[in-house]
Motif scaffolding. Structure first.
Motif, PDB file in Angstrom:
ATOM      1  N   ILE A  52      21.734  21.847  46.332  1.00 45.66           N
ATOM      2  CA  ILE A  52      20.689  22.328  45.421  1.00 45.66           C
ATOM      3  C   ILE A  52      19.392  21.560  45.712  1.00 45.66           C
ATOM      4  CG2 ILE A  52      20.079  22.708  42.989  1.00 45.66           C
ATOM      5  CD1 ILE A  52      22.684  24.119  43.797  1.00 45.66           C
ATOM      6  N   THR A  53      18.309  22.287  45.952  1.00 43.86           N
ATOM      7  CA  THR A  53      17.048  21.598  46.265  1.00 43.86           C
ATOM      8  C   THR A  53      16.411  21.013  45.013  1.00 43.86           C
ATOM      9  OG1 THR A  53      15.777  23.655  46.067  1.00 43.86           O
ATOM     10  CG2 THR A  53      16.525  23.035  48.275  1.00 43.86           C
ATOM     11  N   PRO A  58      17.457  18.770  33.390  1.00 46.27           N
ATOM     12  CA  PRO A  58      17.901  17.426  33.756  1.00 46.27           C
ATOM     13  C   PRO A  58      19.367  17.377  34.190  1.00 46.27           C
ATOM     14  CG  PRO A  58      17.671  17.633  31.377  1.00 46.27           C
ATOM     15  CD  PRO A  58      17.141  18.903  31.975  1.00 46.27           C
ATOM     16  N   PHE A  59      20.137  18.405  33.867  1.00 47.31           N
ATOM     17  CA  PHE A  59      21.569  18.328  34.123  1.00 47.31           C
ATOM     18  C   PHE A  59      22.075  19.616  34.746  1.00 47.31           C
ATOM     19  CE2 PHE A  59      25.911  19.198  32.601  1.00 47.31           C
ATOM     20  CZ  PHE A  59      26.568  18.132  33.208  1.00 47.31           C
ATOM     21  N   VAL A  60      22.833  19.490  35.806  1.00 44.83           N
ATOM     22  CA  VAL A  60      23.471  20.667  36.388  1.00 44.83           C
ATOM     23  C   VAL A  60      24.969  20.497  36.254  1.00 44.83           C
ATOM     24  CG1 VAL A  60      23.851  22.011  38.487  1.00 44.83           C
ATOM     25  CG2 VAL A  60      21.627  21.005  38.060  1.00 44.83           C
ATOM     26  N   GLY A  61      25.594  21.342  35.461  1.00 45.67           N
ATOM     27  CA  GLY A  61      27.035  21.263  35.284  1.00 45.67           C
ATOM     28  C   GLY A  61      27.742  22.103  36.336  1.00 45.67           C
ATOM     29  N   SER A  73      20.131  14.895  42.375  1.00 49.39           N
ATOM     30  CA  SER A  73      20.426  13.496  42.045  1.00 49.39           C
ATOM     31  C   SER A  73      21.679  13.011  42.766  1.00 49.39           C
ATOM     32  CB  SER A  73      20.567  13.313  40.534  1.00 49.39           C
ATOM     33  OG  SER A  73      21.544  14.198  40.046  1.00 49.39           O
ATOM     34  N   ARG A  74      22.648  13.902  42.932  1.00 52.23           N
ATOM     35  CA  ARG A  74      23.850  13.527  43.688  1.00 52.23           C
ATOM     36  C   ARG A  74      23.511  13.313  45.149  1.00 52.23           C
ATOM     37  NH1 ARG A  74      28.890  17.348  42.512  1.00 52.23           N
ATOM     38  NH2 ARG A  74      30.348  15.621  42.344  1.00 52.23           N
ATOM     39  N   ALA A  75      22.652  14.189  45.674  1.00 50.24           N
ATOM     40  CA  ALA A  75      22.266  14.069  47.085  1.00 50.24           C
ATOM     41  C   ALA A  75      21.595  12.726  47.324  1.00 50.24           C
ATOM     42  CB  ALA A  75      21.335  15.212  47.476  1.00 50.24           C
ATOM     43  N   GLN A  76      20.815  12.280  46.338  1.00 52.08           N
ATOM     44  CA  GLN A  76      20.120  11.007  46.477  1.00 52.08           C
ATOM     45  C   GLN A  76      21.091   9.852  46.556  1.00 52.08           C
ATOM     46  OE1 GLN A  76      16.886  11.635  43.410  1.00 52.08           O
ATOM     47  NE2 GLN A  76      16.466   9.553  44.050  1.00 52.08           N
ATOM     48  N   ARG A  77      22.177   9.974  45.812  1.00 51.25           N
ATOM     49  CA  ARG A  77      23.154   8.883  45.772  1.00 51.25           C
ATOM     50  C   ARG A  77      24.118   8.948  46.940  1.00 51.25           C
ATOM     51  NH1 ARG A  77      23.359  10.247  40.230  1.00 51.25           N
ATOM     52  NH2 ARG A  77      25.335  11.298  40.533  1.00 51.25           N
ATOM     53  N   SER A  78      24.238  10.125  47.543  1.00 54.41           N
ATOM     54  CA  SER A  78      25.238  10.257  48.605  1.00 54.41           C
ATOM     55  C   SER A  78      24.643   9.797  49.928  1.00 54.41           C
ATOM     56  CB  SER A  78      25.704  11.704  48.709  1.00 54.41           C
ATOM     57  OG  SER A  78      24.703  12.474  49.328  1.00 54.41           O
ATOM     58  N   THR A  98       9.371  18.646  41.500  1.00 60.13           N
ATOM     59  CA  THR A  98      10.186  18.020  40.449  1.00 60.13           C
ATOM     60  C   THR A  98      10.438  16.580  40.888  1.00 60.13           C
ATOM     61  OG1 THR A  98      12.246  18.725  41.505  1.00 60.13           O
ATOM     62  CG2 THR A  98      11.370  20.164  39.765  1.00 60.13           C
ATOM     63  N   LYS A  99      10.809  15.743  39.922  1.00 59.35           N
ATOM     64  CA  LYS A  99      10.995  14.312  40.218  1.00 59.35           C
ATOM     65  C   LYS A  99      12.080  14.063  41.258  1.00 59.35           C
ATOM     66  CE  LYS A  99      11.411  13.094  35.912  1.00 59.35           C
ATOM     67  NZ  LYS A  99      11.486  12.530  34.568  1.00 59.35           N
ATOM     68  N   GLY A 100      13.096  14.930  41.243  1.00 59.89           N
ATOM     69  CA  GLY A 100      14.233  14.673  42.126  1.00 59.89           C
ATOM     70  C   GLY A 100      14.334  15.629  43.298  1.00 59.89           C
ATOM     71  N   HIS A 101      13.298  16.354  43.594  1.00 57.80           N
ATOM     72  CA  HIS A 101      13.385  17.413  44.608  1.00 57.80           C
ATOM     73  C   HIS A 101      13.934  16.910  45.947  1.00 57.80           C
ATOM     74  CE1 HIS A 101      12.390  20.700  47.276  1.00 57.80           C
ATOM     75  NE2 HIS A 101      12.013  21.435  46.250  1.00 57.80           N
ATOM     76  N   MET A 102      14.895  17.671  46.503  1.00 59.58           N
ATOM     77  CA  MET A 102      15.453  17.342  47.818  1.00 59.58           C
ATOM     78  C   MET A 102      15.216  18.509  48.769  1.00 59.58           C
ATOM     79  SD  MET A 102      16.966  14.343  47.543  1.00 59.58           S
ATOM     80  CE  MET A 102      18.029  14.228  48.955  1.00 59.58           C
ATOM     81  N   CYS A 103      14.896  18.171  50.016  1.00 58.32           N
ATOM     82  CA  CYS A 103      14.913  19.174  51.075  1.00 58.32           C
ATOM     83  C   CYS A 103      16.111  18.850  51.948  1.00 58.32           C
ATOM     84  CB  CYS A 103      13.633  19.116  51.911  1.00 58.32           C
ATOM     85  SG  CYS A 103      12.150  19.589  50.995  1.00 58.32           S
ATOM     86  N   TYR A 104      16.623  19.843  52.641  1.00 52.21           N
ATOM     87  CA  TYR A 104      17.788  19.622  53.500  1.00 52.21           C
ATOM     88  C   TYR A 104      17.495  20.090  54.920  1.00 52.21           C
ATOM     89  CZ  TYR A 104      20.032  19.003  48.983  1.00 52.21           C
ATOM     90  OH  TYR A 104      20.342  18.554  47.722  1.00 52.21           O
TER      91      TYR A 104
END
Ligand SMILES: [Zn+2]
Length: 269
Positions: A52-53, A58-61, A73-78, A98-104
């Motif tokens: 997920i980018t 704040p929460f994705v279940g 947030s998981r990607a950041q920790r992994s 967004t604060k936690g945006h990830m690109c892959y």
């Protein structure tokens, strides 16, 4: 490595990256998970992960998910470079939209195929995302260092189809830029035919995307600024006022999805 472009909702993209010989697959974003699932079934692939980018919640279940679901947030920790079957991924932290945006960034070892960048709402074809939770300084770092340094042949797959709108703005910024005119004419034609304008390449983006051209004289002149971050900040403000983007559905739509439905398509451990 094949990338299936899946258009959903008004202008969202989901992607399914498939390694053709092993049938390993990785999905990027899942605004309409049921649709993704149909494609997984049709392609007869083993879904190794869902990446997920970004989301605006704040929460994705992800109850019952049997493959890794990498929220930002998981990607950041992994690990920065997880591997899913034959598909290699580099997680690129790009906060600002967004604060936690990830690109892959994805590639396949030993393959001659160009690598692929899934840029979410950070880099669009001809544009960039709004600075909803970050600063011009952050976006500048994202565009010039984090993404801008990737191999020039990298294919760019972004989160929304907004190319025509972006290039209309690009033309306002650089009315003399032939690359903008050419790409806009092409994008309009694709639009008429209801075809996606992704992917582009990073190399192309540097020719017509004003947000990647903040050191160009014409772009500086348009904004009345010289310092690159200030040019970027002014450009974004201009773009925000150019045509207010409508409220669009975002990947948080996946919250309501029963991830257990993925189970039959995942490899048993
Ligand atoms: Zn967004």
């Amino acid at each position: 490595m094949k990338v299936k472009v899946i258009s959903v909702l008004e202008d969202n993209y989901m992607y399914l990256v498939i390694e053709e010989s092993t049938r390993d697959a990785v999905a990027v974003d899942a605004a309409v998970p049921k649709r993704l699932l149909e494609i997984v079934r049709k392609e007869d692939v083993v879904l190794r992960a869902v990446l997920i980018t970004h989301h605006h919640c704040p929460f994705v279940g992800v109850p019952g998910a049997h493959c890794p679901v990498l929220s930002p947030s998981r990607a950041q920790r992994s690990s920065l470079s997880p591997q899913f079957g034959a598909i290699r991924v580099r997680c690129l932290f790009t906060p600002c939209h967004t604060k936690g945006h990830m690109c892959y960034f994805m590639w396949e070892d030993g393959s001659l195929d160009a690598p692929a960048l899934f840029s979410g709402d950070t880099l669009f074809v001809g544009g960039c995302g709004q600075f909803l939770e970050g600063t011009a300084e952050q976006m500048y770092t994202n565009l010039t260092q984090v993404l801008g340094d990737l191999p020039k042949e990298t294919k760019v797959f972004c989160g929304h189809e907004c190319t025509v709108r972006n290039l209309k703005f690009a033309l306002k910024v650089e009315p003399e830029n032939e690359a903008v005119k050419k790409k806009l004419a092409w994008a309009r034609q694709r639009d008429d035919e209801d075809l996606p304008t992704v992917p582009s390449t990073l190399q192309e983006e540097f020719l017509y995307n004003p947000f990647l051209r903040v050191t160009e004289e014409a772009v500086q002149k348009f904004t009345g600024r010289k310092e690159p971050v200030e040019v970027l900040r002014a450009l974004r403000t201009e773009k925000d006022n150019f045509k207010k983007p409508k409220e669009r559905p975002h990947p948080q739509a996946m919250l309501a999805f029963d991830w257990g439905l993925f189970a039959p398509f995942l490899e048993k451990k």
